[in-house]
Design an enzyme around this catalytic site. Structure first.
Site, short mmCIF file in Angstrom:
data_model
loop_
_atom_site.label_atom_id
_atom_site.label_comp_id
_atom_site.label_asym_id
_atom_site.label_seq_id
_atom_site.Cartn_x
_atom_site.Cartn_y
_atom_site.Cartn_z
CD GLU A 71 -2.90 1.31 2.29
OE1 GLU A 71 -2.40 0.64 3.17
OE2 GLU A 71 -3.84 2.28 2.15
CG ASP A 87 -3.25 -2.45 4.17
OD1 ASP A 87 -2.74 -1.58 4.70
OD2 ASP A 87 -4.51 -2.35 3.83
CB ILE A 89 -1.22 0.33 9.48
CG1 ILE A 89 0.26 0.13 10.33
CG2 ILE A 89 -2.18 0.75 10.63
CD1 ILE A 89 0.55 1.32 10.87
CG ASP A 90 -7.16 -2.82 6.47
OD1 ASP A 90 -7.28 -1.69 5.57
OD2 ASP A 90 -8.09 -3.62 6.86
CB THR A 92 -4.94 4.12 8.56
OG1 THR A 92 -4.22 3.27 7.52
CG2 THR A 92 -3.77 5.16 9.15
CG ASP A 214 -7.58 -1.99 1.30
OD1 ASP A 214 -6.86 -1.59 2.15
OD2 ASP A 214 -8.40 -1.56 0.32
C1 IPD Z 1 -9.21 1.44 4.87
C2 IPD Z 1 -9.93 0.37 5.73
C3 IPD Z 1 -11.30 0.78 5.92
C4 IPD Z 1 -12.04 0.73 4.55
C5 IPD Z 1 -11.33 1.44 3.45
C6 IPD Z 1 -9.87 1.21 3.50
P1 IPD Z 1 -6.57 1.76 5.35
O1 IPD Z 1 -7.81 0.97 4.62
O2 IPD Z 1 -9.77 -0.97 5.37
O3 IPD Z 1 -12.33 -0.23 6.65
O4 IPD Z 1 -13.36 1.24 4.48
O5 IPD Z 1 -11.84 1.35 2.31
O6 IPD Z 1 -8.99 2.12 2.67
O7 IPD Z 1 -6.64 3.23 4.77
O8 IPD Z 1 -7.22 1.95 6.56
O9 IPD Z 1 -5.40 1.03 5.27
CA CA Z 2 -5.95 -0.74 3.97
#
Ligand code: IPD
Ligand code: CA
Length: 266
Positions: A71, A87, A89-90, A92, A214
């Site tokens: 990412e 990813d 840190i999913d 964030t 993701d």
């Molecule tokens: C997000 C998270 C979030 C989802 C977003 C993603 P990130 O990733 O997974 O739950 O709704 O579409 O982009 O930005 O925290 O790595």
């Molecule tokens: Ca993510």
């Protein structure tokens, strides 16, 4: 293939745990929420980048011919047929607010198919993993999707894109769906949303506009737990749309989401 996938899974588990511990340490060093927005963003970016670097360095040290897509911009072409989707840190926003629901997500593809996936939740010290054809596990124990077959009783999680126009349209879809289900959850991490469906702590999850990093690991974990993960037209999940649920609910909720145009929003 199973031997290779297991080897990739084991490598991913060690790196996800190390990256999660690093992210935790970096998070504890700063009050991200109390900080000004720009410096908070910088710190998050630094944590994301540090976590991704740890994972990529670990992958390439062990398997120098593999490809990588992360990412935070990690993009390495490989020659082995294996590509890693990372990813770092999913979730964030949860990370910034110290809400526990964030994770490290690592998947390995072999010739374009996801064959191993790992999602590590540092706050809970919980590890989800799957190898294609080998079932899904939480902390080493098998998990499976909920058996619910009634849409009205379903606990459904979802997420929203970052653009205002899309969020407004996603809100419209949700307004129509909400009276027809048990309730809605917005956990804030797509990878954990998929693991929740995999372990039956949500009955279904849908979202438009995810990136492959993701959902790649969670997709495999949820599928191996007996779930169906796809778009609304019989295809695999994509950046356009992802729905995950047990097979019966997938059909029922998929029909309703298609009627509501959930994958057509701007
Ligand atoms: C997000 C998270 C979030 C989802 C977003 C993603 P990130 O990733 O997974 O739950 O709704 O579409 O982009 O930005 O925290 O790595
Ligand atoms: Ca993510």
């Amino acid at each position: 293939m199973r031997d290779l996938a297991t080897e990739l899974r084991d490598l991913a588990m060690g790196l996800a745990r190390d990256a999660g511990e690093l992210a935790e340490r970096l998070r504890d060093e700063v009050d991200l929420v109390g900080d000004t927005k720009s410096s908070a963003t910088d710190v998050v970016t630094a944590a994301d980048k540090a976590s991704e670097k740890l994972i990529i360095d670990g992958v390439l040290a062990a398997r120098p011919d593999d490809g990588v897509l992360g990412e935070e911009g990690g993009d390495v072409d490989g020659t082995s047929g294996v590509r890693w989707l990372i990813d770092p840190i999913d979730g964030t926003t949860n990370y910034v607010y110290n809400v526990p629901a964030y994770c490290v997500s690592i998947a390995a593809e072999l010739d374009g198919d996801v064959v191993a996936g790992v999602v590590y939740e540092p706050k809970a010290e919980t590890m989800f993993d799957a190898v294609r054809g080998g079932g899904a596990r939480r902390d080493g124990e098998p998990i499976s999707v909920s058996p619910l077959t009634t849409l009205e009783l379903a606990l459904v999680s979802t997420g929203f894109g970052y653009r205002a126009e899309r969020r407004a349209a996603q809100g419209e879809v949700l307004t129509q769906l909400l009276p027809e289900i048990r309730d809605i959850r917005r956990f804030g991490s797509a990878a954990l949303d998929l693991c929740n469906v995999a372990q039956g702590s949500a009955d279904a999850y849908y979202e438009r506009g995810l990136n492959r990093w993701d959902f790649a690991a969670g997709w495999l974990i949820c599928s191996e737990a007996g779930g169906v993960v796809g778009d609304l037209h019989g295809g695999p999940p994509s950046e356009t749309f992802l729905l995950a649920a047990n097979p019966s609910l997938f059909g029922l909720l998929g029909d309703r989401l298609r009627q509501l145009g959930a994958d057509q929003t701007p």
